[in-house]
Design an enzyme around this catalytic site. Structure first.
Site, mmCIF file in Angstrom:
data_model
loop_
_atom_site.group_PDB
_atom_site.id
_atom_site.type_symbol
_atom_site.label_atom_id
_atom_site.label_comp_id
_atom_site.label_asym_id
_atom_site.label_seq_id
_atom_site.Cartn_x
_atom_site.Cartn_y
_atom_site.Cartn_z
ATOM 1 N N ASP A 135 -2.751 1.744 -5.822
ATOM 2 C CA ASP A 135 -1.713 1.798 -6.870
ATOM 3 C C ASP A 135 -2.053 2.831 -7.943
ATOM 4 O OD1 ASP A 135 0.514 0.064 -6.643
ATOM 5 O OD2 ASP A 135 -0.746 -1.686 -7.027
ATOM 6 N N LYS A 165 6.485 -3.684 2.017
ATOM 7 C CA LYS A 165 5.208 -2.970 2.153
ATOM 8 C C LYS A 165 4.525 -3.372 3.459
ATOM 9 C CE LYS A 165 4.893 -2.426 -2.820
ATOM 10 N NZ LYS A 165 4.425 -2.897 -4.132
ATOM 11 N N GLN A 209 0.313 -7.294 -6.397
ATOM 12 C CA GLN A 209 1.681 -7.087 -6.899
ATOM 13 C C GLN A 209 1.821 -7.608 -8.333
ATOM 14 O OE1 GLN A 209 3.962 -5.393 -5.144
ATOM 15 N NE2 GLN A 209 5.610 -5.662 -6.610
HETATM 16 N N1 GUN Z 1 5.357 -4.102 -9.483
HETATM 17 C C1 GUN Z 1 6.368 -3.201 -9.585
HETATM 18 N N2 GUN Z 1 6.003 -2.009 -9.067
HETATM 19 C C2 GUN Z 1 4.734 -2.163 -8.627
HETATM 20 C C3 GUN Z 1 3.816 -1.282 -7.984
HETATM 21 O O1 GUN Z 1 4.086 -0.099 -7.726
HETATM 22 N N3 GUN Z 1 2.611 -1.824 -7.674
HETATM 23 C C4 GUN Z 1 2.291 -3.107 -7.955
HETATM 24 N N4 GUN Z 1 1.070 -3.534 -7.636
HETATM 25 N N5 GUN Z 1 3.110 -3.946 -8.563
HETATM 26 C C5 GUN Z 1 4.329 -3.473 -8.883
#
Ligand code: GUN
Length: 254
Positions: free
Chosen positions: A92, A25, A69
């Site tokens: 998100d 990211k 995350q």
């Molecule tokens: N963990 C697995 N996929 C995601 C996601 O799309 N966003 C976040 N914040 N955590 C994750």
């Protein structure tokens, strides 16, 4: 001068998969010339410390998107943490305000994985309208919002899960099949209709270290009309949609 979209990414602890995702990211932000801040917090971070950081980022004008995350270490309450992110910066789309907006079809942010899957389905040329769309999995991150997005496109949607009876009878009807189960080779060729669009959301690490999805790619590929690989299918799309949501957040903050 326009403003530079800014994303803050928070990771707590040492989960190896999460570290890889967060690294990607950040790299994508850099590649696109976006501003990013990464907060790698130790495993023993307290709830108060994490909430204080989110509060600071909620009020920081250079930051338009905040991502924490998941999963978080067990001593932290994911629900409280998600709820503390300002809905305007919730790229998100996990905050209940944004989840509710998705439900009624009036949303600014689309959860990144389902949004990426909708792009992949569009690219396949198959329109969900009037089609049988089957989603295996009902998580808040993927399964539920995925079903909702397909419904907004007038698909006839069935959401299957661990308690579903006669799963393969249902999946065999699917024109569009989304597998978000978390088990290697769960979807086999006999479960798939000839010509179906098959989307594999799985990320399973085998004992020999290989990364595979939920779909038995080698055999399902022979039946499916279109199929996404793992790695290299849904994963990169998820990151692209995160960038898109961050740009949306920056535009809205103008
Ligand atoms: N963990 C697995 N996929 C995601 C996601 O799309 N966003 C976040 N914040 N955590 C994750």
């Amino acid at each position: 001068m326009g403003k530079t979209p800014g994303l803050a990414v928070i990771i707590v602890g040492e989960d190896p998969a999460s570290k890889v995702y967060v690294g990607r990211k950040e790299a994508m932000c850099n590649e696109l010339g976006m501003y990013s801040e990464k907060y790698a917090l130790p495993e023993d971070t307290t709830q108060e410390e994490l909430l204080a950081l989110i509060d600071k980022l909620n009020n920081k004008k250079e930051i338009h998107g905040i991502l924490c995350q998941l999963p978080l270490p067990k001593h932290l309450d994911e629900k409280i943490v998600i709820n503390s992110i300002s809905p305007e910066k919730d790229v998100d789309a996990f905050h209940p305000v944004n989840v509710g907006k998705i439900m009624i079809g009036d949303f600014d942010f689309v959860p990144c994985t389902p949004a990426g899957i909708m792009e992949l389905i569009a690219e396949s040329g198959v329109e969900p309208e009037g089609k049988s769309c089957v989603v295996i999995g009902r998580s808040n991150i993927v399964g539920k919002p995925m079903s909702m997005l397909l419904l907004h496109k007038n698909g006839t949607v069935t959401t299957c899960h661990s308690r579903t009876k006669n799963l393969s009878e249902i999946t065999k009807q699917a024109d569009i099949l989304v597998a978000a189960v978390g088990r290697a080779n769960f979807v086999t060729a006999d479960m798939v209709k000839e010509g179906a669009v098959v989307i594999d959301v799985g990320m399973n690490r085998l004992e020999d270290g290989r990364l595979v999805g939920d779909v038995d790619f080698e055999n399902v590929e022979k039946v499916a009309g279109a199929i996404t690989p793992v790695p290299g299918g849904v994963g990169p799309m998820t990151i692209s949609m995160l960038m898109k949501n961050t740009v949306t957040a920056a535009k809205r903050a103008k």
